[in-house]
Design an enzyme around this catalytic site. Structure first.
Site, PDB file in Angstrom:
ATOM      1  N   SER A 193      -0.219   7.861   3.626  1.00 18.45           N
ATOM      2  CA  SER A 193       0.787   7.146   4.395  1.00 18.45           C
ATOM      3  C   SER A 193       0.389   7.221   5.858  1.00 18.45           C
ATOM      4  CB  SER A 193       2.163   7.768   4.162  1.00 18.45           C
ATOM      5  OG  SER A 193       2.586   8.448   5.318  1.00 18.45           O
ATOM      6  N   LYS A 194       0.801   6.197   6.587  1.00 19.36           N
ATOM      7  CA  LYS A 194       0.393   6.133   7.991  1.00 19.36           C
ATOM      8  C   LYS A 194       0.936   7.314   8.795  1.00 19.36           C
ATOM      9  CE  LYS A 194      -0.434   1.310   7.591  1.00 19.36           C
ATOM     10  NZ  LYS A 194      -0.106  -0.072   7.763  1.00 19.36           N
ATOM     11  N   ARG A 195       1.935   7.991   8.238  1.00 19.94           N
ATOM     12  CA  ARG A 195       2.510   9.128   8.964  1.00 19.94           C
ATOM     13  C   ARG A 195       1.813  10.455   8.642  1.00 19.94           C
ATOM     14  NH1 ARG A 195       6.451   5.721   7.945  1.00 19.94           N
ATOM     15  NH2 ARG A 195       6.590   6.471   5.817  1.00 19.94           N
ATOM     16  N   ASP A 196       0.918  10.404   7.667  1.00 19.29           N
ATOM     17  CA  ASP A 196       0.239  11.620   7.226  1.00 19.29           C
ATOM     18  C   ASP A 196      -0.820  12.018   8.256  1.00 19.29           C
ATOM     19  OD1 ASP A 196      -1.319  13.513   6.009  1.00 19.29           O
ATOM     20  OD2 ASP A 196      -1.613  12.415   4.135  1.00 19.29           O
TER      21      ASP A 196
END
Ligand code: GLU
Length: 477
Positions: free
Chosen positions: A255-258
């Site tokens: 995920s882009k937040r990882d």
């Protein structure tokens, strides 16, 4: 068989993500393996989410990896242009009108508030999924006309036929089927006249004569909607393949937040990874060749790519493997090429060019990627703390002996060659050899008990540092 034509169809809503880069890569490999065309189409209908330079970033990221589109907004083939969806609105409008005329679709005048209220009711009644209540499907022509005259805003909805099964042979998953009873009537054109993804993608794939669609598994449930339109239009659908997820080392979907993994191709480029290594690494993310070999050039991958070997289970983004692959590619570079690649990352280090070159070459086999070099420079620029293990070496009775001889024989002309000579003198005069000699010299000069080649390390530490460290040590022992 007609010429293979595949497309990579990003929304320009951000930078090129590794998951998207992999999708593009597999489409590209499939096309090139079959002497086909790889097309870049920009799906920019979600206007609120589009970002400036989104398209440019996609193109630059792909080209950095060596993936060039045969057709794109910047390289249009007049037969299929334009390549941005927002420039194709007339085409969608025409098809939507046709679907309404044929009775496959209808105008829906329900307001977002009404819809929300109805969906809420369905949820409250315990429905697992909500669907459109068909209110506008059931309007008679006269009621529709009335609303049109009032100029009420409307969406265009597709009516899902009853009792139908939508099935296809997925290139990766095999037979897949969906029943129409599980789907509600869905919007193909929004109130602002812009088509939804599931509608536009069909019009585009058909008119651009796309033969194969490889995309992420998150699109699997969109496929029956798309097949519905092909069916209504009497068009032949492309062949689909839905690729499995990419997961991180904790088996969580990327995920882009990882933050445990760099998510965007640009970050790898900026960090100094080699584009061919990235191409190679991504090709193994959900695909595997026959045999054990894992290092393949761009051309080799085109040659051996076989869609039958696309993985059916999630693929793990293994950072260590990426580093290993990148190192393998760095090994093939000449010293000059390594220096050119790595030196820009040392632009803030205030040392002569020749010092920087020696430093880079000393660590060329250690670094995982070009900018990794900065992780090795501190010990040459500042006093690093002596570890307990290194301290022990300073207590050996041989260490003061060799330190003293080296201090007395420090070369004035500071070259690696002269340091080697000084070392030979130390060896001869002190009579110390083996580990006590090497380890002793290393710790007393570098304050570390391991590191790269000792002569080069001493050379890079510099005469002043060595002299000062040796003096200080000898005076205390
Ligand atoms: N624009 C879609 C996406 O970025 C493309 C999906 C497809 O390949 O059909 O996910």
């Amino acid at each position: 068989m007609s010429k293979v034509r595949v497309r990579y169809a990003p929304s320009p809503t951000g930078n090129l993500h590794i998951g998207n880069a992999r999708t593009a890569l597999f489409n590209y490999l499939y096309a090139k393996h079959h002497d086909g065309d790889f097309i870049l189409r920009i799906e920019d209908t979600d206007i609120a989410r589009n970002v400036e330079h989104g398209e440019q970033n996609q193109i630059e990221g792909l080209e950095w990896m060596g993936i060039y589109a045969d057709e794109s907004p910047l390289k249009p083939n007049e037969k299929y242009a334009p390549y941005r969806q927002m420039e194709r609105l007339d085409m969608y409008r025409g098809i939507a009108e046709y679907l309404v005329d044929q009775g496959f679709a209808y105008k829906c005048f329900c307001t977002p508030e009404e819809l929300e209220e109805d969906y809420q009711k369905q949820k409250d009644a315990g429905h697992a999924s909500t669907r459109y209540n068909l209110k506008c499907y059931n309007l008679d022509p006269h009621e529709v006309k009335e609303r049109e005259e009032q100029k009420l805003p409307y969406t265009i909805r597709l009516h899902v036929p009853e009792g139908r099964v939508y099935e296809f042979e997925d290139m990766i998953r095999g037979h897949v089927s969906f029943e129409s009873k599980d789907m509600g009537d869905w919007v193909i054109v929004k109130q602002n006249g812009i088509p939804t993804y599931n509608f536009a993608v069909v019009v585009d794939d058909h008119s651009m004569e796309i033969t194969h669609v490889l995309r992420g598994e998150e699109h699997l449930s969109n496929t029956p909607k798309q097949l519905m339109i092909y069916d209504m239009m009497g068009w032949e659908s492309p062949q689909y393949g839905h690729m499995t997820l990419i997961v991180n080392e904790n088996h969580k979907k990327l995920s882009k937040r990882d933050e445990s993994i760099m998510q965007f191709i640009e970050q790898y480029k900026d960090a100094g990874y080699l584009p061919d290594a990235m191409f190679n690494f991504l090709s193994l993310l959900g695909w595997s060749p026959e045999g054990e070999e894992e290092i393949f050039s761009h051309q080799e991958l085109v040659k051996i790519f076989d869609e039958k070997r696309l993985s059916k289970s999630p693929s793990m983004f293994d950072k260590d493997k990426l580093t290993w692959i990148n190192k393998e590619y760095m090994k093939t570079l000449s010293d000059e090429e390594i220096i050119t690649l790595v030196k820009p990352y040392l632009k803030d280090i205030n040392k002569p060019s020749e010092w920087l070159d020696t430093f880079i070459l000393l660590y060329r086999d250690q670094i995982g990627y070009a900018s990794d070099i900065v992780n090795y420079v501190d010990m040459f620029l500042e006093d690093v703390e002596i570890t307990p293990e290194a301290n022990e070496v300073l207590e050996w009775e041989t260490t003061p002996v060799i330190a003293k001889v080296l201090l007395d024989n420090l070369p004035t002309e500071w070259t690696v060659e002269n340091l080697k000579e000084a070392f030979n003198v130390v060896k001869k005069e002190s009579g110390v050899k083996g580990k006590p000699l090497f380890m002793g010299l290393r710790v007393v000069t570098s304050h570390q008990n391991h590191g790269p080649d000792l002569m080069n390390t001493m050379y890079l530490l510099g005469r002043d540092t060595l002299k000062q460290r040796l003096e200080s040590y000898v005076s205390k022992h």
